[in-house]
Design a protein around this motif. Structure first.
Motif, mmCIF file in Angstrom:
data_model
loop_
_atom_site.group_PDB
_atom_site.id
_atom_site.type_symbol
_atom_site.label_atom_id
_atom_site.label_comp_id
_atom_site.label_asym_id
_atom_site.label_seq_id
_atom_site.Cartn_x
_atom_site.Cartn_y
_atom_site.Cartn_z
ATOM 1 N N ARG A 119 0.860 -1.197 0.000
ATOM 2 C CA ARG A 119 0.000 0.000 0.000
ATOM 3 C C ARG A 119 0.897 1.249 0.000
ATOM 4 O O ARG A 119 2.124 1.165 0.106
ATOM 5 C CB ARG A 119 -0.946 0.007 1.199
ATOM 6 C CG ARG A 119 -0.266 0.284 2.513
ATOM 7 C CD ARG A 119 -1.236 0.240 3.698
ATOM 8 N NE ARG A 119 -0.541 0.643 4.915
ATOM 9 C CZ ARG A 119 -0.948 0.346 6.144
ATOM 10 N NH1 ARG A 119 -2.058 -0.350 6.326
ATOM 11 N NH2 ARG A 119 -0.254 0.766 7.188
ATOM 12 N N ILE A 178 3.170 4.419 -0.503
ATOM 13 C CA ILE A 178 4.269 4.796 -1.405
ATOM 14 C C ILE A 178 4.867 3.559 -2.079
ATOM 15 O O ILE A 178 5.217 3.591 -3.265
ATOM 16 C CB ILE A 178 5.329 5.599 -0.615
ATOM 17 C CG1 ILE A 178 4.744 6.968 -0.216
ATOM 18 C CG2 ILE A 178 6.619 5.753 -1.416
ATOM 19 C CD1 ILE A 178 5.562 7.747 0.809
ATOM 20 N N ASP A 193 6.060 -7.455 1.181
ATOM 21 C CA ASP A 193 5.440 -6.794 2.336
ATOM 22 C C ASP A 193 5.266 -7.841 3.445
ATOM 23 O O ASP A 193 5.144 -9.038 3.171
ATOM 24 C CB ASP A 193 4.080 -6.199 1.964
ATOM 25 C CG ASP A 193 3.684 -5.032 2.868
ATOM 26 O OD1 ASP A 193 3.767 -3.864 2.412
ATOM 27 O OD2 ASP A 193 3.313 -5.286 4.036
ATOM 28 N N ALA A 208 -0.438 -3.328 6.289
ATOM 29 C CA ALA A 208 -1.212 -3.769 5.129
ATOM 30 C C ALA A 208 -1.630 -5.223 5.320
ATOM 31 O O ALA A 208 -1.059 -5.948 6.144
ATOM 32 C CB ALA A 208 -0.367 -3.610 3.872
ATOM 33 N N ASP A 259 9.163 -10.010 6.238
ATOM 34 C CA ASP A 259 9.347 -8.909 7.192
ATOM 35 C C ASP A 259 10.763 -8.377 6.975
ATOM 36 O O ASP A 259 11.721 -9.154 6.989
ATOM 37 C CB ASP A 259 9.172 -9.448 8.621
ATOM 38 C CG ASP A 259 9.118 -8.337 9.647
ATOM 39 O OD1 ASP A 259 10.006 -7.441 9.621
ATOM 40 O OD2 ASP A 259 8.192 -8.347 10.477
ATOM 41 N N VAL A 260 10.881 -7.055 6.775
ATOM 42 C CA VAL A 260 12.207 -6.491 6.466
ATOM 43 C C VAL A 260 13.179 -6.614 7.635
ATOM 44 O O VAL A 260 14.372 -6.379 7.471
ATOM 45 C CB VAL A 260 12.118 -5.019 6.003
ATOM 46 C CG1 VAL A 260 11.359 -4.901 4.690
ATOM 47 C CG2 VAL A 260 11.516 -4.117 7.077
ATOM 48 N N CYS A 297 10.853 0.739 0.766
ATOM 49 C CA CYS A 297 9.738 1.630 1.116
ATOM 50 C C CYS A 297 9.088 1.249 2.445
ATOM 51 O O CYS A 297 8.353 2.069 3.022
ATOM 52 C CB CYS A 297 8.656 1.606 0.041
ATOM 53 S SG CYS A 297 9.184 2.199 -1.573
ATOM 54 N N TYR A 338 11.636 7.962 15.271
ATOM 55 C CA TYR A 338 11.401 8.008 13.815
ATOM 56 C C TYR A 338 12.422 8.939 13.156
ATOM 57 O O TYR A 338 13.021 8.599 12.137
ATOM 58 C CB TYR A 338 9.969 8.476 13.564
ATOM 59 C CG TYR A 338 9.520 8.453 12.119
ATOM 60 C CD1 TYR A 338 9.164 7.263 11.492
ATOM 61 C CD2 TYR A 338 9.427 9.635 11.388
ATOM 62 C CE1 TYR A 338 8.738 7.252 10.169
ATOM 63 C CE2 TYR A 338 9.005 9.633 10.061
ATOM 64 C CZ TYR A 338 8.657 8.437 9.451
ATOM 65 O OH TYR A 338 8.232 8.423 8.146
ATOM 66 N N LYS A 349 15.240 7.831 10.385
ATOM 67 C CA LYS A 349 15.270 8.425 9.046
ATOM 68 C C LYS A 349 16.582 9.183 8.800
ATOM 69 O O LYS A 349 17.104 9.170 7.678
ATOM 70 C CB LYS A 349 14.063 9.335 8.848
ATOM 71 C CG LYS A 349 12.733 8.569 8.818
ATOM 72 C CD LYS A 349 12.680 7.579 7.673
ATOM 73 C CE LYS A 349 11.314 6.906 7.532
ATOM 74 N NZ LYS A 349 11.272 5.950 6.408
ATOM 75 N N THR A 386 2.416 12.836 3.032
ATOM 76 C CA THR A 386 1.862 12.115 1.882
ATOM 77 C C THR A 386 0.663 11.309 2.352
ATOM 78 O O THR A 386 0.710 10.681 3.421
ATOM 79 C CB THR A 386 2.951 11.185 1.293
ATOM 80 O OG1 THR A 386 4.135 11.961 1.061
ATOM 81 C CG2 THR A 386 2.499 10.548 0.003
ATOM 82 N N THR A 442 -1.189 8.675 3.116
ATOM 83 C CA THR A 442 -1.127 7.212 3.305
ATOM 84 C C THR A 442 -1.502 6.906 4.761
ATOM 85 O O THR A 442 -1.584 7.814 5.597
ATOM 86 C CB THR A 442 0.294 6.667 3.061
ATOM 87 O OG1 THR A 442 1.115 7.043 4.171
ATOM 88 C CG2 THR A 442 0.915 7.167 1.767
#
Ligand SMILES: NC(=O)c1ccc[n+]([C@@H]2O[C@H](COP(=O)([O-])OP(=O)(O)OC[C@H]3O[C@@H](n4cnc5c(N)ncnc54)[C@H](O)[C@@H]3O)[C@@H](O)[C@H]2O)c1
Length: 269
Positions: free
Chosen positions: A15, A17, A36, A49, A77-78, A104, A173, A177, A206, A208
């Motif tokens: 979902r 981006i 994902d 998602a 899972d990343v 992403c 966060y 980043k 954005t 989302t």
């Protein structure tokens, strides 16, 4: 910018981006493994998602491609390096090459000062948003470097305006980043002379589910409350971030490496 025959692994593809980036790459002729976790995280109070979201992306991608072979789903899972390695192997097995890894996948948590944040939330924010990008880099870059010369491999990540601003109640966060931005700069230098580049895009607000969760964390009425902070006077559409990522993924972006490109409607000004 059609570049048929190139192959990408995109995380967070179900979902937002990641889904828009998957579609932009498919439209440009790429084959995409859409990765994902499609599972909620018990540490985080908002939904990730779903399987159905990922299936929808694959179905839309197949319509867009007019070719059911150019998009496949992959559940991983990343935070799981082995699973990401298996995803890269799967894309290579299917399509015989590797041209881009696009990180992403991301989560948000906070809403309180760092020292009051539950440790499990802090861990999730750092492990997914920074650890997950590092893990994709470890899995995909060797495959990009195994391509014959002249190479044009691309490692791409989604950072955030939070990489360069001190956003209160989002300290973990911001740290993750900022880490992504630092990682991209260092990878770009490490990859020097190989033809493989590393870049990031830093989105502003954005539209989302992450932004909806940010609004909740700040006790705002909804995500549109963030629009006024951006000089363009509206929220960004995920497709606007995806367009920049698709350009950076293309051979045409060969002169750009180590960049952290704001696609933020002027938010950082
Ligand atoms: N939306 C914004 O305003 C905004 C602004 C700046 C940066 N970003 C970044 O953009 C990226 C995409 O976020 P989005 O806005 O599309 O949000 P989103 O919540 O719609 O999408 C995130 C996706 O990542 C997946 N995901 C979460 N944890 C995962 C994990 N451990 N393994 C695999 N997949 C996982 C989710 O299931 C979801 O599909 C994130 O890195 C986010 O931090 C978003």
């Amino acid at each position: 910018m059609a570049v048929s025959g190139r192959v990408a692994v995109v995380t967070g593809a179900a979902r937002g981006i990641g889904a828009a980036t998957t579609m932009a790459l498919i439209a440009a002729g790429w084959s995409v493994l859409a990765v994902d976790c499609v599972a909620d995280d018990s540490a985080l109070p908002y939904p990730m998602a779903t399987e159905a979201d990922l299936d929808d992306v694959v179905a839309q991608g197949r319509v867009l491609a007019g070719d059911s072979g150019r998009i496949h789903r992959y559940r991983a899972d990343v935070r799981d390096c082995d699973a990401l390695q298996a995803a890269v192997d799967e894309a290579q097995r299917r399509w015989g090459r590797m041209d881009a890894g696009v990180a992403c996948a991301g989560v948000i948590a906070g809403g309180v000062p760092l020292w009051e944040m539950p440790e499990a939330q802090e861990q999730a924010v750092l492990d997914v948003n920074l650890g997950g990008v590092i893990s994709l880099a470890r899995a995909v870059i060797p495959a990009l470097l195994r391509q014959p010369e002249p190479r044009s491999g691309r490692f791409l990540a989604v950072a955030s305006a939070a990489a360069t601003s001190g956003l209160p109640m989002l300290a973990a966060y911001c740290a993750a980043k900022a880490g992504v931005a630092g990682l991209i700069r260092a990878l770009a230098v490490e990859l020097g002379g190989t033809g493989v580049t590393a870049n990031a895009v830093s989105p502003g607000s954005t539209d989302t589910p992450i932004l909806a969760e940010s609004a909740r964390l700040y006790d705002l009425s909804g995500p549109t409350a963030f629009a006024a902070q951006q000089p363009i006077g509206r929220l960004l559409d995920p497709r606007e971030i995806a367009a920049a990522l698709a350009f950076l993924a293309s051979p045409a972006a060969s002169g750009i490496t180590g960049a952290v490109l704001p696609v933020d409607g002027g938010l950082a000004l």
